[in-house]
Scaffold this active site. Structure first.
Site, PDB file in Angstrom:
ATOM      1  CE  LYS A 170      -2.409  -0.659   3.762  1.00  0.00           C
ATOM      2  NZ  LYS A 170      -1.846  -1.958   4.195  1.00  0.00           N
ATOM      3  NE  ARG A 187      -4.312  -1.091  10.070  1.00  0.00           N
ATOM      4  CZ  ARG A 187      -3.276  -0.482   9.527  1.00  0.00           C
ATOM      5  NH1 ARG A 187      -3.367   0.717   9.032  1.00  0.00           N
ATOM      6  NH2 ARG A 187      -2.135  -1.108   9.429  1.00  0.00           N
ATOM      7  NE  ARG A 242       7.377  -3.305   5.872  1.00  0.00           N
ATOM      8  CZ  ARG A 242       6.093  -2.997   5.836  1.00  0.00           C
ATOM      9  NH1 ARG A 242       5.530  -2.633   4.704  1.00  0.00           N
ATOM     10  NH2 ARG A 242       5.357  -3.041   6.918  1.00  0.00           N
ATOM     11  NE  ARG A 295       6.603  -0.693   9.952  1.00  0.00           N
ATOM     12  CZ  ARG A 295       5.434  -0.696   9.324  1.00  0.00           C
ATOM     13  NH1 ARG A 295       5.347  -0.261   8.096  1.00  0.00           N
ATOM     14  NH2 ARG A 295       4.355  -1.121   9.929  1.00  0.00           N
ATOM     15  NE  ARG A 341       1.967  -4.620  11.271  1.00  0.00           N
ATOM     16  CZ  ARG A 341       3.149  -4.681  10.654  1.00  0.00           C
ATOM     17  NH1 ARG A 341       4.171  -5.290  11.228  1.00  0.00           N
ATOM     18  NH2 ARG A 341       3.296  -4.140   9.481  1.00  0.00           N
TER      19      ARG A 341
HETATM   20  P1  AMP Z   1       0.814   0.497   9.043  1.00  0.00           P
HETATM   21  O1  AMP Z   1       2.080   1.225   8.754  1.00  0.00           O
HETATM   22  O2  AMP Z   1      -0.349   1.023   8.288  1.00  0.00           O
HETATM   23  O3  AMP Z   1       0.962  -0.987   8.921  1.00  0.00           O
HETATM   24  O4  AMP Z   1       0.479   0.793  10.586  1.00  0.00           O
HETATM   25  C1  AMP Z   1       1.373   0.434  11.616  1.00  0.00           C
HETATM   26  C2  AMP Z   1       0.623   0.390  12.941  1.00  0.00           C
HETATM   27  O5  AMP Z   1       0.080   1.687  13.242  1.00  0.00           O
HETATM   28  C3  AMP Z   1      -0.571  -0.560  12.985  1.00  0.00           C
HETATM   29  O6  AMP Z   1      -0.199  -1.901  13.264  1.00  0.00           O
HETATM   30  C4  AMP Z   1      -1.393   0.077  14.111  1.00  0.00           C
HETATM   31  O7  AMP Z   1      -0.841  -0.236  15.381  1.00  0.00           O
HETATM   32  C5  AMP Z   1      -1.198   1.555  13.869  1.00  0.00           C
HETATM   33  N1  AMP Z   1      -2.232   2.073  12.942  1.00  0.00           N
HETATM   34  C6  AMP Z   1      -2.057   2.506  11.668  1.00  0.00           C
HETATM   35  N2  AMP Z   1      -3.219   2.891  11.114  1.00  0.00           N
HETATM   36  C7  AMP Z   1      -4.165   2.711  12.074  1.00  0.00           C
HETATM   37  C8  AMP Z   1      -5.559   2.919  12.116  1.00  0.00           C
HETATM   38  N3  AMP Z   1      -6.250   3.375  11.065  1.00  0.00           N
HETATM   39  N4  AMP Z   1      -6.196   2.636  13.278  1.00  0.00           N
HETATM   40  C9  AMP Z   1      -5.541   2.187  14.350  1.00  0.00           C
HETATM   41  N5  AMP Z   1      -4.220   1.936  14.366  1.00  0.00           N
HETATM   42  C10 AMP Z   1      -3.530   2.197  13.241  1.00  0.00           C
END
Ligand code: AMP
Length: 191
Positions: free
Chosen positions: A15, A90, A129, A135, A146
């Protein structure tokens, strides 16, 4: 009227990479809630402190915190024509909150591209990654958490957007450039 795209896909589907390509293609800002959270973690802001334990466990940060952060970001000047949302909404409550927000901004969701990749590949991809980017939430335990959050909380949104005629599926199991080309094609039809 402003244009909003909601980019969907499981963790590791690409994404972020594709959102950046769409940003260049459409001239709309890419807003990643994950990146916004990571920025706040790194800078040890109040928001970062609130979000940290959730992120490190691979859980969702509570909706009120997340929605307030998105609202704040969408009111910034560069979003006046719309935005490409990556990682938000989400869950169904966030999808409702987004509807509300967009109606305040006189906008609506134009299209929801879903980058589909077989789940089996994703864990492998994310582990790779982890080695490259380091990360904090890319370790095997968190990755599995996740994935589960995606299946249980985010996947229902695919049906929701499909029913509304907004979902377009893109095969994410191709080269980055081929995914981008397919993505541009399906998005253009809807804009
Ligand atoms: P991502 O980089 O989108 O995979 O997000 C990394 C982490 O940030 C996720 O595993 C969540 O802990 C938090 N996070 C990101 N977007 C959201 C969201 N829309 N709602 C809640 N937590 C989020």
């Amino acid at each position: 009227m402003s244009i909003y795209l909601v980019l969907m896909g499981a963790p590791g589907a690409g994404k972020g990479t594709q959102a950046k390509k769409l940003e260049d293609e459409l001239g709309l800002p890419h807003i990643s809630t994950g990146e916004l959270f990571r920025y706040n973690l790194k800078n040890e802001t109040e928001l970062g402190k609130l979000a940290q334990t959730y992120i490190n466990k691979g859980n969702l940060v509570p909706d009120n915190i997340t929605v307030a952060m998105v609202r704040e970001r969408l009111t910034q000047d560069d979003c006046k024509n719309g935005a490409i949302l990556d990682g938000f909404p989400r869950n169904p409550a966030q999808a409702d909150a987004l509807e509300q927000l967009l109606s305040e901004f006189n906008g609506e969701i134009s299209v929801v591209p879903y980058i589909h990749v077989d789940q089996d590949y994703l864990v492998e991809r994310l582990l790779k990654r982890a080695e490259i980017e380091g990360r904090a939430d890319d370790n095997e335990e968190t990755i599995r958490a996740r994935m589960l959050v995606f299946e249980e909380q985010t996947q229902p949104l695919l049906d929701y957007y499909e029913e509304r005629g907004l979902l377009v599926r893109v095969d994410g199991d191709q080269s980055i450039d081929d995914v981008a080309q397919e993505l541009f094609k399906v998005v253009r039809v809807k804009l």
